[in-house]
Design an enzyme around this catalytic site. Structure first.
Site, PDB file in Angstrom:
ATOM      1  N   SER A 242      -0.873   9.549  -0.660  1.00 62.93           N
ATOM      2  CA  SER A 242      -1.917   8.722  -1.279  1.00 62.93           C
ATOM      3  C   SER A 242      -2.182   7.466  -0.458  1.00 62.93           C
ATOM      4  CB  SER A 242      -1.489   8.314  -2.681  1.00 62.93           C
ATOM      5  OG  SER A 242      -0.310   7.545  -2.602  1.00 62.93           O
TER       6      SER A 242
ATOM      7  N   TYR B 257       2.136   4.445   9.008  1.00 62.79           N
ATOM      8  CA  TYR B 257       2.560   5.614   8.228  1.00 62.79           C
ATOM      9  C   TYR B 257       1.361   6.321   7.604  1.00 62.79           C
ATOM     10  CZ  TYR B 257       4.418   8.214   4.242  1.00 62.79           C
ATOM     11  OH  TYR B 257       4.683   9.194   3.320  1.00 62.79           O
TER      12      TYR B 257
ATOM     13  N   ARG C 283       1.433   1.629  -9.360  1.00 69.33           N
ATOM     14  CA  ARG C 283       1.500   2.941  -8.714  1.00 69.33           C
ATOM     15  C   ARG C 283       1.349   4.034  -9.761  1.00 69.33           C
ATOM     16  NH1 ARG C 283       1.046   0.135  -4.935  1.00 69.33           N
ATOM     17  NH2 ARG C 283       2.246   0.046  -3.000  1.00 69.33           N
TER      18      ARG C 283
END
Ligand code: UD1
Length: 318
Positions: free
Chosen positions: A120, A143, A211
């Site tokens: 995500s 990343y 999150r």
């Protein structure tokens, strides 16, 4: 009975997939180079699988690992935003070069389908919530860039070579066996263990960072569905793998308090570089095309996770 190859089989998500597959009576081969994975994660299932210590950067080993395999579940990665800031080259090697090796080997072995652990983090810090797959990605850490690049390779291998690929964008997967002990550990694993041990956890930022925390069983189920769904529904495509609900860091601390019997406080520290502020998924596409459902919600998942860490503590401490 189909044959599955799980890369990163000794990691948290990989070892959970191995268990899920064995429970369904499938044949499982696993590889791991133990860079972040642990042999312990596979302890009681090692004798029921074909495990090989190998690195995805070793193309010969990947060719051997893919021989005779129907489905590849590619989980091997260096799964950390802060680590990628410290070592962007290492992140790129494991998270991009490694993926291309897996794809080349899978293509050559005529594997039926490759399912990829995408992230995500590819969405970046765009203000739109929830995140849906049609949005233009905007990764902000090395990343996230690497994970997105691999996703694009998945699509390219489908388009160019007809190798069926599906990318699942994981949203903060958590659960038993997630390593709580490193500076790069996932926040729920870290907080659970710290609070069980009476140590004060640190929230990076103001506590409002949120999150879409996704319990591991949901991710395992998404992978199995991504293997069995008709190609017309999913080949060459990307799907969110999440719950469609978000929780702030402050709320996770509050939820963990009664579960861990923690009586202390929480510290606040500076925001972490490369972090995004909010993450929440739209899971409509996965529901529609993969038949995906949220099997375990955040509260239930957190309860199961803390129970598991408690048991580990008893075994280790006994
Ligand atoms: C996580 C995954 C990543 C995955 C992404 C999307 C881990 C280690 N990383 O990244 O592989 O691609 O989700 O699914 O699982 N935090 C604290 N205190 C701590 C540790 C972290 O406040 O002690 C904060 C972080 O600053 C961040 C949030 O918690 O704001 C989540 O961090 P983390 O669990 O590391 O996950 P992501 O970086 O979101």
């Amino acid at each position: 009975m189909a044959k599955y190859l799980v890369t990163g089989a000794a990691g948290f998500i990989g070892s959970s997939l191995v268990r899920g597959l064995l429970e369904r009576g499938e044949q499982v081969r696993g590889i791991d180079n133990f860079s972040t994975g642990r042999r312990d994660n596979l302890a009681e299932v090692l004798d029921r699988m074909d495990f090989r210590e190998a690195d995805i950067l070793d193309l010969d080993a990947m060719h051997q690992a893919c021989a005779g395999v129907d489905y590849v579940l590619h989980q091997a990665a260096i799964p950390s935003v802060p680590k990628s800031l410290l070592d962007p080259l290492g992140s790129n090697r494991a998270n991009v070069d490694g993926t291309v090796n897996v794809l080349v080997a899978a293509r050559d072995a005529k594997v039926k389908r490759v399912v990829y652990a995408a992230s995500s983090s590819a969405y970046g810090d765009t203000p739109t919530l929830p995140k849906h797959e049609a949005m233009i990605p905007s990764p902000i850490s090395p990343y996230a860039v690497a994970k997105l690049a691999s996703e694009l390779y998945m699509v390219a291998f489908y388009r160019c070579y007809g190798l069926e690929t599906v990318s699942l964008r994981y949203f903060n997967v958590f659960g038993p066996r997630q390593d709580p002990s490193s500076a790069y550990s996932g926040v729920l694993a870290k907080f659970s263990m710290q609070m069980l041990q009476g140590e004060t956890p640190t929230i990076f930022g103001d506590g409002e960072t949120s999150r879409d925390f996704t319990y591991i069983d949901n991710a395992v189920s998404a992978n199995l569905l991504a293997c069995s769904a008709p190609a017309a529904e999913c080949a060459g495509r990307v799907f969110n793998c999440a719950t469609g609900r978000r929780t702030t860091l402050k709320e996770t601390f509050d939820a963990l308090k009664p579960l861990t019997d923690y009586k202390g406080t929480v510290k606040y520290g500076p925001e972490r570089g490369g972090d995004i502020k909010h993450s929440l998924a739209d899971i409509t596409e996965a529901q529609k095309h993969l038949g995906y459902k949220v099997l375990v919600d955040f509260e239930d998942g957190l309860r199961r996770t803390v129970e598991w860490y408690k048991k580990q503590g008893q075994t280790v401490g006994a």
